[in-house]
Design a protein around this motif. Structure first.
Motif, PDB file in Angstrom:
ATOM      1  N   SER A  40       0.827  -1.215   0.000  1.00 17.90           N
ATOM      2  CA  SER A  40       0.000   0.000   0.000  1.00 17.90           C
ATOM      3  C   SER A  40       0.859   1.262   0.000  1.00 17.90           C
ATOM      4  O   SER A  40       0.432   2.313  -0.447  1.00 17.90           O
ATOM      5  N   ALA A  41       2.102   1.129   0.504  1.00 19.07           N
ATOM      6  CA  ALA A  41       2.964   2.308   0.494  1.00 19.07           C
ATOM      7  C   ALA A  41       3.707   2.446  -0.833  1.00 19.07           C
ATOM      8  O   ALA A  41       4.284   3.490  -1.112  1.00 19.07           O
ATOM      9  N   GLY A  42       3.662   1.371  -1.629  1.00 18.00           N
ATOM     10  CA  GLY A  42       4.477   1.328  -2.857  1.00 18.00           C
ATOM     11  C   GLY A  42       4.369   2.570  -3.716  1.00 18.00           C
ATOM     12  O   GLY A  42       5.356   3.261  -3.969  1.00 18.00           O
ATOM     13  N   GLY A  43       3.127   2.905  -4.151  1.00 14.89           N
ATOM     14  CA  GLY A  43       2.938   4.056  -5.024  1.00 14.89           C
ATOM     15  C   GLY A  43       3.351   5.341  -4.340  1.00 14.89           C
ATOM     16  O   GLY A  43       4.040   6.189  -4.929  1.00 14.89           O
ATOM     17  N   LEU A  44       2.966   5.435  -3.058  1.00 15.87           N
ATOM     18  CA  LEU A  44       3.302   6.633  -2.286  1.00 15.87           C
ATOM     19  C   LEU A  44       4.810   6.802  -2.172  1.00 15.87           C
ATOM     20  O   LEU A  44       5.331   7.907  -2.322  1.00 15.87           O
ATOM     21  N   ARG A  65       1.578  11.127   4.700  1.00 14.06           N
ATOM     22  CA  ARG A  65       0.715   9.987   4.355  1.00 14.06           C
ATOM     23  C   ARG A  65       1.444   8.680   4.616  1.00 14.06           C
ATOM     24  O   ARG A  65       0.876   7.717   5.117  1.00 14.06           O
ATOM     25  N   LEU A  66       2.723   8.653   4.273  1.00 10.16           N
ATOM     26  CA  LEU A  66       3.517   7.452   4.531  1.00 10.16           C
ATOM     27  C   LEU A  66       3.634   7.188   6.040  1.00 10.16           C
ATOM     28  O   LEU A  66       3.567   6.047   6.484  1.00 10.16           O
ATOM     29  N   HIS A  67       3.797   8.266   6.790  1.00 11.75           N
ATOM     30  CA  HIS A  67       3.902   8.125   8.238  1.00 11.75           C
ATOM     31  C   HIS A  67       2.640   7.523   8.819  1.00 11.75           C
ATOM     32  O   HIS A  67       2.667   6.714   9.729  1.00 11.75           O
ATOM     33  N   TRP A  68       1.515   7.967   8.274  1.00 14.10           N
ATOM     34  CA  TRP A  68       0.232   7.483   8.730  1.00 14.10           C
ATOM     35  C   TRP A  68       0.181   5.967   8.574  1.00 14.10           C
ATOM     36  O   TRP A  68      -0.216   5.237   9.466  1.00 14.10           O
ATOM     37  N   LEU A  69       0.637   5.501   7.405  1.00 13.77           N
ATOM     38  CA  LEU A  69       0.679   4.068   7.134  1.00 13.77           C
ATOM     39  C   LEU A  69       1.654   3.355   8.067  1.00 13.77           C
ATOM     40  O   LEU A  69       1.364   2.275   8.586  1.00 13.77           O
ATOM     41  N   ALA A  70       2.827   3.972   8.259  1.00 12.46           N
ATOM     42  CA  ALA A  70       3.843   3.355   9.103  1.00 12.46           C
ATOM     43  C   ALA A  70       3.314   3.211  10.521  1.00 12.46           C
ATOM     44  O   ALA A  70       3.462   2.154  11.151  1.00 12.46           O
ATOM     45  N   LEU A 111       0.177   3.110  11.406  1.00 14.23           N
ATOM     46  CA  LEU A 111      -0.906   2.127  11.389  1.00 14.23           C
ATOM     47  C   LEU A 111      -0.343   0.715  11.458  1.00 14.23           C
ATOM     48  O   LEU A 111      -0.815  -0.118  12.232  1.00 14.23           O
ATOM     49  N   SER A 112       0.690   0.448  10.675  1.00 13.71           N
ATOM     50  CA  SER A 112       1.176  -0.934  10.683  1.00 13.71           C
ATOM     51  C   SER A 112       1.871  -1.256  12.002  1.00 13.71           C
ATOM     52  O   SER A 112       1.811  -2.391  12.464  1.00 13.71           O
ATOM     53  N   ALA A 113       2.490  -0.252  12.640  1.00 14.85           N
ATOM     54  CA  ALA A 113       3.073  -0.490  13.964  1.00 14.85           C
ATOM     55  C   ALA A 113       1.970  -0.834  14.959  1.00 14.85           C
ATOM     56  O   ALA A 113       2.107  -1.756  15.773  1.00 14.85           O
ATOM     57  N   GLY A 114       0.857  -0.090  14.884  1.00 18.42           N
ATOM     58  CA  GLY A 114      -0.282  -0.348  15.761  1.00 18.42           C
ATOM     59  C   GLY A 114      -0.858  -1.740  15.534  1.00 18.42           C
ATOM     60  O   GLY A 114      -1.150  -2.478  16.483  1.00 18.42           O
ATOM     61  N   ILE A 115      -0.977  -2.107  14.240  1.00 12.28           N
ATOM     62  CA  ILE A 115      -1.545  -3.421  13.913  1.00 12.28           C
ATOM     63  C   ILE A 115      -0.643  -4.541  14.435  1.00 12.28           C
ATOM     64  O   ILE A 115      -1.115  -5.534  14.988  1.00 12.28           O
ATOM     65  N   MET A 116       0.678  -4.342  14.265  1.00 10.04           N
ATOM     66  CA  MET A 116       1.609  -5.370  14.736  1.00 10.04           C
ATOM     67  C   MET A 116       1.432  -5.602  16.225  1.00 10.04           C
ATOM     68  O   MET A 116       1.421  -6.732  16.711  1.00 10.04           O
ATOM     69  N   GLN A 117       1.278  -4.500  16.946  1.00 12.50           N
ATOM     70  CA  GLN A 117       1.115  -4.639  18.393  1.00 12.50           C
ATOM     71  C   GLN A 117      -0.223  -5.300  18.726  1.00 12.50           C
ATOM     72  O   GLN A 117      -0.301  -6.175  19.592  1.00 12.50           O
ATOM     73  N   ALA A 118      -1.241  -4.895  17.981  1.00 12.59           N
ATOM     74  CA  ALA A 118      -2.566  -5.467  18.205  1.00 12.59           C
ATOM     75  C   ALA A 118      -2.546  -6.968  17.933  1.00 12.59           C
ATOM     76  O   ALA A 118      -3.212  -7.745  18.628  1.00 12.59           O
ATOM     77  N   LEU A 119      -1.784  -7.390  16.922  1.00  9.78           N
ATOM     78  CA  LEU A 119      -1.721  -8.811  16.585  1.00  9.78           C
ATOM     79  C   LEU A 119      -1.087  -9.602  17.720  1.00  9.78           C
ATOM     80  O   LEU A 119      -1.563 -10.678  18.093  1.00  9.78           O
ATOM     81  N   ASN A 120       0.009  -9.054  18.269  1.00 12.06           N
ATOM     82  CA  ASN A 120       0.693  -9.732  19.361  1.00 12.06           C
ATOM     83  C   ASN A 120      -0.253  -9.916  20.556  1.00 12.06           C
ATOM     84  O   ASN A 120      -0.500 -11.036  21.020  1.00 12.06           O
TER      85      ASN A 120
END
Lengths: 584, 589
Positions: A178-182, A233-238, A240-249
């Motif tokens: 999702s960050a690719g194009g950005l 915008r990239l930071h927002w994604l970064a 988000l994925s940090a939050g998701i990683m923690q949520a997964l754990n």
């Protein structure tokens, strides 16, 4: 990628050891957490003797101590592997580049190109530690963890497996995707921004002279905003994925807790194991922690690899000459050199640099080659030493076609002081001995004397052991040139080409150097390439090149009377005030 | 934390507030999660409750988990976004400052290093601000909150943690310092090895000419092996830090586990408390470990911040000092009265006591050996700095009260290396006058002798040129600069021998166009060639920052003095008949 991986083969046992240690580091933590949980859970059942807790206590102590040791060994061994890989990469790239320089790499700016190669090789050294090790370690430790979990309950293991795959593979891949194009747009924005920033500095004078300050700032402001927008915008994604990683754990832990409670209620799981599965889950995510950076590393590594391959996979030029110097009857005496309609260009799409160049040099003749910049003077030395193959015409050395001679025999036939001779970052002595490793001290001294370096070397506290510095920058341009001249004297080839050899010298030293050099080389065939025209009366002949062709030829005195290109250039040179003689 | 970064950049203060908030909140949430988790496990394990009876607690736990994830998300995004704001604002401020500082400052710096600070240095601030700084806050707050909580539940666990707390930073600093220097040494040797490899590659042509290229693969292998052995020896020590930190964390975990386990058996501690502490301990050590890794991420940014503030303190030499805009620039003399200039931080003045007048319409050649102060003089005339002593005045208006930006609009300056900006040829020319019509641009290009090659470019004057005009020859760039001069049509021209880097043929041709430009204008030209000096009305001969001789070129040639010395210093072999050829040459040009 395969042939780079193959470079690791001699070190496969080290690789196995490193992988094992990294896996054990992860597992030690999992073990520590699980046994600790088991210890207190078992203790809570108030066993009648403490001896029942003996096994978990030993386990806790063992895992607690061993983790540090495993970590240490992992670090140590994997770095050793990395350095071995780096060495193999360098040797590999050198072997590939050696035949390509300079003839195949002219198209690139070689300076930039080579520094890029070196930094790309430095990137590729992460091949093991950054790219291969993380997934293997993740896989090995996940298998053990899941095996352990399956022992407590297959459903628990399945849930954990799903979450580990989500955290280790799916989320990093998705976030990269999702960050690719950005990212691409951000890189572009940064490129534009960089250009503008560079212009602030390099174009500073012109911006002020043209009164562009406000306009420049305005333009820069727009670019900075565009860059920042994409960046955020990239930071927002970064984030988000940090939050998701923690949520997964923590989410995995939650789900396993819910399942575990259900199993305990149903009697499918002994209650004492509930704390164990919970802490095991929390600790297990360390196994996949290194995967997201590995995904990022993959892009860098494959870019570096592609760039290196682009360069090293070029076909080396054909130098098919088979004759040795002996077979060609070139016995070390100064030969005649004849050029007949020689044509050469750096690339099939660029104009001819030497365009039907013809002139003859008799044995032991000293000939000056002059002409405006871009006339092809310097190309001559490359073609004569077979660094570059000529495409048409003939170069005859005592009647033998140059291209029929073995290319590795060239250093014995022709000595070249090129325009920018390279001094290696070592001592003066080693730089000189490169030309003739068996040179005697007397020979060294003689070479230094002729090259007008004697007094300089005597003044240096460390004499010949003085380090020359990167690119020889401890010495001035003129001094570097003279070191190269001394080197070529030691090389002692029968044909000599000097390309701007006296550049950067004061008039007096220049005159002395030329006298000594001419004396020493009186039995050699010499080409003296230069743009300084005022001292050429001592040469037997002057060849004037313009756009790859010989336009005038003859003794300097004769040419001076003709009022052609030679004389015009000489007049313009005299016009220059002395203090700029070196700068022009 | 760089104090000026904190003081001068607003976003940094916001950032700091944000990360402290994040640290406190995550500390509280970690404790909340551990308490609820311990409560649930204890109720099921000890209290034999069922799933249904702990259901509401499970939802609370899930809510905490979600809250922690959201906190991480917002915290990361927020600190990254604030870092971006800091970067944006510093970029603008640096650019503004460099424009105000002007060429005299910029060229006194290593330009490569300046470019690097502006591009990479600012980039390096991001990991520093968005990763390292928040991690400091988290490391300061989260373990403290956990420690307080641990003490309130069980003083023995609290004590174990408390003992290791100072130990960790102590070892981190002690070993870290050693490790840092040995890691630094390791990177130095590594980069030296890279440099060696680069050295060999760059010298490959020379190696080939000397017949030594084949043997070098061996040399690279040997050097790599030697470096590896040396590096591994130092790494053996450096990695001890990882060992000790890891040991401290895992051993104290083991100690806590055994210590509480032994008290759970006789029932001196409830299981719930024990499990709570066990869950909490890893979170106590995690921030410390993260700090270690993020420290290295932030290292470059810390260095960059220092350099950035150095540049932000650059003297604003070229900033417009006054507001005066006298009328009729072309009718005013430029009066230099005992002008002196000393570069900031230099002990010797570059110019001293220069007094002279440039009359309207007069063309002056400035000659002298390198270091005589010629370029400094032009820079002062351009208003890139004001004299440190004496005055330069336009008529009656001293430069100190002159609007220097306005003055620069009325003069043109041609240098040896004109800069061509990325963009089209037309844009590059329009920079001299934004309202120029196409016809005017074409006319200027024609007068500069540039039209012919511009027309031959793939898209004519719409051709996009790269940064610095890559692909154009020196003569072509010089012609573009000349076309700019024609477009700007300024009454005063300053030149620093614009043809010095060109070959004789191009030079002769370009002088034709320059000559036309100078006609009817006031000009001060730094001359590197006798022929240039002879074209001018007056010669100023300078040496060691002082004006030694003033006079018409032909006159000065006849009298002994600096000017004649300069001409005579160029000494080819005496027997060549230098003077004869010199005079012959002078007549032809």
């Amino acid at each position: 990628m395969r042939h780079y991986t193959a470079l690791l083969k001699p070190y496969r046992w080290w690789v196995v050891l490193a992988l094992l240690m990294a896996t054990l580091t992860v597992l030690a933590n999992v073990g520590l957490m699980s046994t600790s949980a088991y210890l207190i859970a078992r203790a809570a059942q108030h066993p009648y003797t403490i001896l029942l807790l003996w096994v978990p206590i030993v386990g806790v102590r063992f895992f607690g101590t061993s983790r540090g040791v495993f970590r240490y060994l992992d670090r140590y061994v994997s770095h050793n592997v990395t350095f071995q890989l780096l060495k193999e990469l360098r040797v590999y790239v050198y072997r590939k580049l050696e035949p390509l320089i300079p003839s195949r790499l002219q198209a690139f700016h070689t300076g930039d190109l080579l520094s890029r190669v070196v930094s790309d090789v430095d990137t590729l050294q992460n091949l093991y530690l950054g790219l291969y090790a993380p997934p293997i370690v993740a896989l090995l430790s996940t298998i053990v963890i899941l095996g352990l979990m399956a022992y407590f309950g297959v459903a628990l293991a399945l849930v954990l497996a799903v979450f580990l795959v989500l955290a280790g593979v799916v989320v990093p891949v998705l976030s990269q995707w999702s960050a690719g194009g950005l990212t691409a747009r951000m890189v572009q924005a940064r490129g534009e921004l960089s250009t503008e920033l560079v212009e602030t500095i390099h174009g500073n004078t012109d911006l002020l002279v043209l009164g562009q300050e406000a306009r420049h700032l305005e333009k820069l402001g727009a670019l900075v905003r565009a860059w920042a927008l994409r960046r955020i915008r990239l930071h927002w994604l970064a984030g988000l994925s940090a939050g998701i990683m923690q949520a997964l754990n923590n989410g995995a832990m939650w789900l396993i807790l819910v399942l575990g409670i259900g199993m305990v209620t149903r009697g499918a799981l002994p209650p004492v194991l509930l704390p164990v599965v919970v802490l095991l889950t929390l600790a297990s995510f360390e196994a996949v922690n290194a995967l997201p950076p590995a995904f990022q590393m993959r892009g860098q590594i494959s870019a570096a690899r592609t760039r290196i391959n682009e360069i090293v996979d070029q076909t080396p030029p054909m130098f098919a000459g088979q004759k040795t110097l002996e077979a060609a009857g070139l016995d070390g005496k100064a030969p005649a050199v004849q050029l007949h309609d020689v044509r050469f260009r750096y690339h099939s799409t660029t104009p001819w640099v030497l365009d039907k160049t013809s002139f003859d040099v008799l044995p032991m003749q000293h000939v000056a080659v002059v002409g405006p910049s871009g006339a092809g003077k310097s190309t001559l030395s490359g073609v004569l030493s077979q660094l570059w193959p000529y495409e048409e015409g003939h170069i005859l050395i005592n009647g033998v076609e140059l291209s029929d001679l073995r290319v590795d025999a060239m250093p014995h036939l022709i000595g070249v002081v090129d325009q920018e001779p390279h001094l290696f970052d070592t001592t003066l002595r080693e730089n000189l001995l490169l030309a003739n490793p068996s040179a005697t001290p007397t020979q060294l001294q003689e070479a230094l004397r002729i090259a007008q370096l004697e007094s300089l070397v005597n003044e240096l506290p460390d004499g010949l052991e003085t380090p020359v510095g990167e690119h020889g920058f401890n010495f001035s341009g003129g001094e570097r040139k003279r070191v190269a001249i001394a080197r070529v004297i030691l090389q002692n080839a029968p044909i000599l080409v000097f390309d701007e050899a006296t550049e950067g010298l004061d008039a007096l030293t220049e005159r002395r150097l030329i006298q000594e050099l001419r004396q020493w080389a009186k039995n050699k065939t010499v080409l003296w390439i230069t743009h300084r025209l005022v001292n050429l009366d001592v040469m037997d002949q002057v060849v004037v090149l313009a756009q790859g062709r010989v336009v005038e030829q003859g003794p300097a005195e004769t040419l001076g009377r003709q009022r052609g290109l030679f004389q015009r250039m000489r007049e313009s040179e005299i016009q220059t005030f002395a203090w700029n003689a070196d700068a022009v | 934390m760089n104090p000026r970064l904190l003081k001068e950049v607003k976003s940094v203060q916001t950032l700091l507030g944000l990360v402290i908030l994040q640290g406190v909140l995550s500390g509280i949430l970690i404790i909340a999660q551990a308490s609820v988790l311990a409560l649930i496990v204890s109720r099921v394990f000890i209290g034999h409750q069922t799933l249904a009876s702990v259901q509401h607690l499970l939802w609370v736990l899930l809510a905490i988990i979600v809250a922690r994830a959201v906190l991480t998300w917002l915290g990361e995004t927020g600190s990254l976004a604030l870092a971006t704001r800091v970067q944006s604002s510093l970029r603008m401020r640096l650019t503004q400052r460099l424009l105000n500082a002007g060429p005299l400052y910029v060229h006194a710096q290593k330009t490569g290093e300046l470019v690097n600070t502006l591009i990479q240095g600012i980039e390096d601030l991001e990991p520093y601000l968005a990763r390292y700084v928040p991690q400091i806050a988290i490391t300061a707050l989260v373990p403290t909150i956990i420690l307080v909580e641990a003490f309130s539940r069980d003083w023995i666990t609290g004590l174990i943690l408390l003992i290791t707390v100072p130990l960790i930073p102590f070892f981190m600093i002690l070993i870290g310092r050693q490790a840092e220097s040995s890691t630094k040494r390791q990177w130095e040797t590594l980069s030296r090895l890279s440099a060696h490899f680069l050295d060999v590659l760059q010298g490959l042509t020379t190696l080939k000419l000397l017949g030594q290229s084949a043997g070098q693969a061996r040399g690279i292998e040997r050097a790599s092996d030697e470096f590896r052995r040396a590096t591994m020896a130092s790494l053996r020590i450096a990695f001890v830090s990882a060992l000790v930190l890891e040991l401290l964390a895992s051993l104290s975990m083991a100690m806590v586990a055994v210590a509480i386990g032994l008290r759970v058996i006789p029932g001196r501690m409830p299981f719930e408390t024990a499990f709570f502490l066990l869950v909490l301990v890893p979170d106590f050590y995690l921030p410390w470990r993260m700090l270690g890794t993020r420290f290295h991420d932030g290292l470059n940014g810390m260095e960059a911040a220092k350099r950035i503030f150095e540049i932000l303190d650059a003297p604003e030499l070229a900033k417009a000092g006054g507001t005066m805009r006298p009328a009729a620039v072309d009718a005013q003399p430029i009066v230099l009265n005992r002008v002196g200039f000393q570069y900031p931080g230099r002990s010797e003045p570059a110019l001293q006591g220069v007094s002279a007048v440039v009359k309207p319409g007069e063309r002056v050649a400035v000659v002298g050996p390198s270091g005589a102060g010629k370029s400094t003089l032009l820079a002062l005339l351009m208003g890139f700095a004001v004299p440190t002593s004496g005055t330069i005045a336009l008529g009656d208006t001293p430069f100190t009260s002159l609007d220097l930006a306005w003055w620069r609009q009325h003069v043109m300056y041609l240098t040896q290396n004109p800069y061509i900006f990325a963009g089209t040829v037309a844009d590059n020319l329009r920079m001299a006058r934004w309202d120029a019509t196409d016809a005017e641009i074409r006319r200027a290009a024609e007068r500069a002798g540039a039209w012919e090659y511009i027309a031959a470019l793939p898209q004519g004057w719409q051709t996009v040129l790269g940064e610095g005009g890559t692909g154009l020859s020196g003569g072509q760039k010089q012609r573009l600069a000349l076309a700019r001069a024609y477009l700007k049509d300024a009454p005063v021209i300053f030149m620093d021998e614009p043809t010095a880097n060109l070959d004789p043929e191009t030079e002769a041709e370009l002088w034709g166009h320059l000559e036309a430009l100078l006609t009817g204008r006031t000009a001060v030209v730094v001359a590197h060639r006798l022929s240039t000096a002879r074209r001018m009305d007056v010669v100023w001969a300078m040496n060691h920052g002082q004006l030694e001789q003033v006079g018409a070129p032909r006159e000065l040639e006849r009298v002994p003095g600096l000017y004649r010395e300069l001409i005579q210093a160029y000494a080819p072999l005496p027997e060549e008949g230098h003077y004869a050829s010199l005079h012959r040459a002078a007549e032809t040009l």
